[in-house]
Design an enzyme around this catalytic site. Sequence first.
Site, PDB file in Angstrom:
ATOM      1  N   LYS A 140       4.573   2.959   6.938  1.00  0.00           N
ATOM      2  CA  LYS A 140       5.912   2.511   7.309  1.00  0.00           C
ATOM      3  C   LYS A 140       5.943   0.992   7.382  1.00  0.00           C
ATOM      4  O   LYS A 140       4.894   0.414   7.612  1.00  0.00           O
ATOM      5  CB  LYS A 140       6.359   3.104   8.643  1.00  0.00           C
ATOM      6  CG  LYS A 140       5.363   3.066   9.810  1.00  0.00           C
ATOM      7  CD  LYS A 140       4.758   1.814  10.324  1.00  0.00           C
ATOM      8  CE  LYS A 140       5.533   0.668  10.842  1.00  0.00           C
ATOM      9  NZ  LYS A 140       4.668  -0.441  11.334  1.00  0.00           N
ATOM     10  N   TYR A 167      10.240   2.187  14.764  1.00  0.00           N
ATOM     11  CA  TYR A 167       9.880   3.216  15.756  1.00  0.00           C
ATOM     12  C   TYR A 167      11.083   3.535  16.657  1.00  0.00           C
ATOM     13  O   TYR A 167      11.353   4.698  16.960  1.00  0.00           O
ATOM     14  CB  TYR A 167       8.692   2.768  16.618  1.00  0.00           C
ATOM     15  CG  TYR A 167       7.389   2.769  15.874  1.00  0.00           C
ATOM     16  CD1 TYR A 167       6.724   3.970  15.610  1.00  0.00           C
ATOM     17  CD2 TYR A 167       6.810   1.597  15.411  1.00  0.00           C
ATOM     18  CE1 TYR A 167       5.525   3.983  14.909  1.00  0.00           C
ATOM     19  CE2 TYR A 167       5.620   1.606  14.714  1.00  0.00           C
ATOM     20  CZ  TYR A 167       4.981   2.799  14.457  1.00  0.00           C
ATOM     21  OH  TYR A 167       3.797   2.808  13.757  1.00  0.00           O
TER      22      TYR A 167
HETATM   23  P1  NAD Z   1      -3.333  -6.129   7.726  1.00  0.00           P
HETATM   24  O1  NAD Z   1      -2.809  -7.480   7.407  1.00  0.00           O
HETATM   25  O2  NAD Z   1      -4.333  -6.021   8.817  1.00  0.00           O
HETATM   26  O3  NAD Z   1      -3.953  -5.463   6.428  1.00  0.00           O
HETATM   27  C1  NAD Z   1      -3.346  -5.605   5.161  1.00  0.00           C
HETATM   28  C2  NAD Z   1      -4.410  -5.486   4.096  1.00  0.00           C
HETATM   29  O4  NAD Z   1      -3.805  -5.722   2.832  1.00  0.00           O
HETATM   30  C3  NAD Z   1      -5.546  -6.499   4.239  1.00  0.00           C
HETATM   31  O5  NAD Z   1      -6.777  -5.865   4.023  1.00  0.00           O
HETATM   32  C4  NAD Z   1      -5.282  -7.490   3.128  1.00  0.00           C
HETATM   33  O6  NAD Z   1      -6.467  -8.071   2.608  1.00  0.00           O
HETATM   34  C5  NAD Z   1      -4.629  -6.614   2.082  1.00  0.00           C
HETATM   35  N1  NAD Z   1      -3.824  -7.372   1.118  1.00  0.00           N
HETATM   36  C6  NAD Z   1      -3.823  -7.144  -0.202  1.00  0.00           C
HETATM   37  N2  NAD Z   1      -3.015  -8.010  -0.822  1.00  0.00           N
HETATM   38  C7  NAD Z   1      -2.510  -8.811   0.130  1.00  0.00           C
HETATM   39  C8  NAD Z   1      -1.609  -9.909   0.100  1.00  0.00           C
HETATM   40  N3  NAD Z   1      -1.056 -10.338  -1.031  1.00  0.00           N
HETATM   41  N4  NAD Z   1      -1.305 -10.502   1.260  1.00  0.00           N
HETATM   42  C9  NAD Z   1      -1.816 -10.066   2.427  1.00  0.00           C
HETATM   43  N5  NAD Z   1      -2.670  -9.008   2.518  1.00  0.00           N
HETATM   44  C10 NAD Z   1      -3.013  -8.399   1.377  1.00  0.00           C
HETATM   45  O7  NAD Z   1      -2.068  -5.212   8.038  1.00  0.00           O
HETATM   46  P2  NAD Z   1      -2.031  -3.815   8.811  1.00  0.00           P
HETATM   47  O8  NAD Z   1      -1.665  -4.073  10.220  1.00  0.00           O
HETATM   48  O9  NAD Z   1      -3.241  -3.033   8.495  1.00  0.00           O
HETATM   49  O10 NAD Z   1      -0.743  -3.144   8.141  1.00  0.00           O
HETATM   50  C11 NAD Z   1      -0.795  -2.580   6.854  1.00  0.00           C
HETATM   51  C12 NAD Z   1       0.340  -1.552   6.736  1.00  0.00           C
HETATM   52  O11 NAD Z   1       0.129  -0.530   7.694  1.00  0.00           O
HETATM   53  C13 NAD Z   1       1.727  -2.117   7.041  1.00  0.00           C
HETATM   54  O12 NAD Z   1       2.659  -1.510   6.210  1.00  0.00           O
HETATM   55  C14 NAD Z   1       1.978  -1.721   8.474  1.00  0.00           C
HETATM   56  O13 NAD Z   1       3.348  -1.554   8.778  1.00  0.00           O
HETATM   57  C15 NAD Z   1       1.264  -0.391   8.538  1.00  0.00           C
HETATM   58  N6  NAD Z   1       0.788  -0.047   9.897  1.00  0.00           N
HETATM   59  C16 NAD Z   1       1.119   1.163  10.394  1.00  0.00           C
HETATM   60  C17 NAD Z   1       0.711   1.515  11.650  1.00  0.00           C
HETATM   61  C18 NAD Z   1       1.068   2.871  12.191  1.00  0.00           C
HETATM   62  O14 NAD Z   1       0.832   3.121  13.367  1.00  0.00           O
HETATM   63  N7  NAD Z   1       1.587   3.770  11.374  1.00  0.00           N
HETATM   64  C19 NAD Z   1      -0.053   0.633  12.409  1.00  0.00           C
HETATM   65  C20 NAD Z   1      -0.407  -0.593  11.869  1.00  0.00           C
HETATM   66  C21 NAD Z   1       0.036  -0.921  10.596  1.00  0.00           C
END
Ligand code: NAD
Length: 368
Positions: free
Chosen positions: A141, A225
């Site tokens: 999401k 949420y």
């Molecule tokens: P994050 O920034 O920690 O991780 C993102 C990942 O994408 C990193 O490993 C990064 O290296 C990679 N990536 C690849 N190309 C990239 C670019 N061009 N720029 C930046 N990063 C790039 O983010 P996250 O918190 O893990 O979130 C990722 C997804 O998961 C989002 O869509 C977020 O909304 C979702 N999320 C959902 C929940 C949930 O409870 N359902 C919780 C956290 C995050």
Amino acid sequence: MKAQPQNSRRQFIKHSAAASALAITPAIWEKNIGLVGLNPKEKLGIALVGLGYYSGKVLAPALQETENCYLAGIVTGTPEKEKTWAEQYGIKDKNIYNYDNYNSIADNDDIDIIYVVLPNSMHAEYTIRAAEAGKHVICEKPMGLNAQECESMIKACESNKQKLSIGYRMQFEPHTQEVMRLGQEQVFGPVKLVNAGAGYRESRADHWKLDKEMGGGAMMDMGVYSLQAARYVTGEEPVAVTAQTFTTRPELFTEVDETTMFQLEFPSGALANLHTSFGMGMNYLNVTAEKGWFKLDPFSAYRGIKGESKNGPIEFPQINQQAAQMDEQAYCVMEDKPMRVPGEEGLRDMRVVDAIYRAIGSGDQEKV
Ligand code: NAD
């Protein structure tokens, strides 16, 4: 014999007959997550795309607890992660991909489902490419940047005959299922007002969550949420929205919203007063119905969901939400059942989010 999800009075999304056919009551939860002995594969292989916080700290550990699926592969742009993840989770060399050779995952029978856990602006592209590679997709999401992207994702999955589900883990959580039932079955009479807030303090100036083009902002991240809660408690789609945005840290929030308040009107006359923030921690859901009330606090945390209604505590087991989510999604792929949270559910949220951004821009009420 294969264990199957059973029909339930607890409808998830009234609009999706398919989703409600799969609804699982808390009482039969344990039975349902033990869906073992499935053919032709005992467990489906999931490949995580994007190995950031959520994949690394939450999904990969959850995949050590799943029964219907396992962490089979990874897609990462960081070579060091290839090594550390392979060592930690025993991932085969042939199941490790980067963003350049991602499409060749089509030839890999170990990977059944691709789980897109990338920045929001990359969800559409990587979902569509996964579908074109002949893989089922779970997408985090918010589903995409806007409703139009969501429609193209749904179309790609449909035309490639692949299933698509969104990572709305709360819909797999028993306390949440109970408030859906209380609201949708009008146990305390019709819902009149939903109040909900979800937020945390985000201060990483260089993170994509503060970048508009990458799909950043509190509304996209945590606001969905609160929005989901109003939709799943009422079981209705909002018809009109008003919204306002605020910041106390203009130096940090130059492009995206720090705090957004939004108000929804539903066809029944129910109202929702919702908010989200990157400036403050909050996590609560309060529902006022004609003849009573119910609440969850917190309502969308990973653990410790707690609830109460006019009749007393709302008590169910605490589960690993992500493991339950992925187990059921894998089951639906194995058994060719409709997903509890299909792409259409992500699309419905993004239609409202689009209207919220229009309302922030116009200062007026906007139709959804
Ligand atoms: P994050 O920034 O920690 O991780 C993102 C990942 O994408 C990193 O490993 C990064 O290296 C990679 N990536 C690849 N190309 C990239 C670019 N061009 N720029 C930046 N990063 C790039 O983010 P996250 O918190 O893990 O979130 C990722 C997804 O998961 C989002 O869509 C977020 O909304 C979702 N999320 C959902 C929940 C949930 O409870 N359902 C919780 C956290 C995050």
